[in-house]
Motif scaffolding. Structure first.
Motif, short mmCIF file in Angstrom:
data_model
loop_
_atom_site.label_atom_id
_atom_site.label_comp_id
_atom_site.label_asym_id
_atom_site.label_seq_id
_atom_site.Cartn_x
_atom_site.Cartn_y
_atom_site.Cartn_z
N HIS A 22 18.91 78.78 -87.82
CA HIS A 22 18.05 79.21 -88.92
C HIS A 22 16.62 78.76 -88.62
O HIS A 22 16.38 77.60 -88.32
CB HIS A 22 18.50 78.56 -90.23
CG HIS A 22 19.86 78.98 -90.67
ND1 HIS A 22 20.06 79.80 -91.76
CD2 HIS A 22 21.09 78.71 -90.17
CE1 HIS A 22 21.34 80.01 -91.92
NE2 HIS A 22 22.00 79.36 -90.98
N SER A 23 15.70 79.69 -88.72
CA SER A 23 14.29 79.37 -88.46
C SER A 23 13.42 80.56 -88.87
O SER A 23 13.92 81.60 -89.28
CB SER A 23 14.09 79.06 -86.98
OG SER A 23 12.79 78.53 -86.76
N SER A 69 14.91 82.35 -91.73
CA SER A 69 15.01 81.38 -92.82
C SER A 69 13.72 80.58 -92.91
O SER A 69 13.10 80.30 -91.88
CB SER A 69 16.19 80.44 -92.55
OG SER A 69 16.23 79.40 -93.48
N THR A 71 13.68 77.55 -93.63
CA THR A 71 14.08 76.19 -93.26
C THR A 71 14.71 76.17 -91.87
O THR A 71 15.58 76.99 -91.58
CB THR A 71 15.12 75.66 -94.28
OG1 THR A 71 14.59 75.78 -95.58
CG2 THR A 71 15.46 74.22 -94.00
N ASP A 72 14.26 75.25 -91.03
CA ASP A 72 14.86 75.09 -89.71
C ASP A 72 16.13 74.26 -89.82
O ASP A 72 16.10 73.14 -90.33
CB ASP A 72 13.90 74.39 -88.74
CG ASP A 72 12.72 75.26 -88.35
OD1 ASP A 72 12.79 76.49 -88.53
OD2 ASP A 72 11.72 74.69 -87.87
N LYS A 73 17.23 74.84 -89.37
CA LYS A 73 18.49 74.09 -89.31
C LYS A 73 19.45 74.82 -88.38
O LYS A 73 19.26 76.01 -88.09
CB LYS A 73 19.13 73.93 -90.69
CG LYS A 73 19.54 75.23 -91.36
CD LYS A 73 20.10 74.99 -92.75
CE LYS A 73 20.37 76.31 -93.45
NZ LYS A 73 20.85 76.10 -94.81
#
Length: 82
Positions: A22-23, A69, A71-73
């Motif tokens: 996700h990024s 996303s 949010t980075d995850k």
């Protein structure tokens, strides 16, 4: 983990590894950011299999997804193939 035995909860078989990254994958102008995700994938694969005392050669299905996303995850799913 069951009794400290990695092979107990993972079985003796082959594995499916899914990595969801996700990024923010797009630049402000709408073009796709240039990121070498294959390096991330190998590092993740090595770390996961080292932590469970197994060899990453046992991965027979590998799915990597880039997910847009704010949010980075990274979400990792490891499962045994039946």
């Amino acid at each position: 983990m069951h009794g400290g035995c990695n092979k107990c909860w993972l079985g003796e078989g082959l594995f499916r590894l899914q990595i969801d990254m996700h990024s923010r994958w797009y630049n402000a102008n709408g073009t796709i950011k240039k990121r070498d995700c294959s390096n991330y994938v190998k590092a993740i694969e090595d770390a996961v299999f080292k932590s469970i005392g197994r060899d990453d050669s046992e991965v027979f299905e590998l799915l990597v997804r880039k997910i847009q996303s704010p949010t980075d995850k990274v979400l990792i799913t490891l499962s045994a193939l039946l």
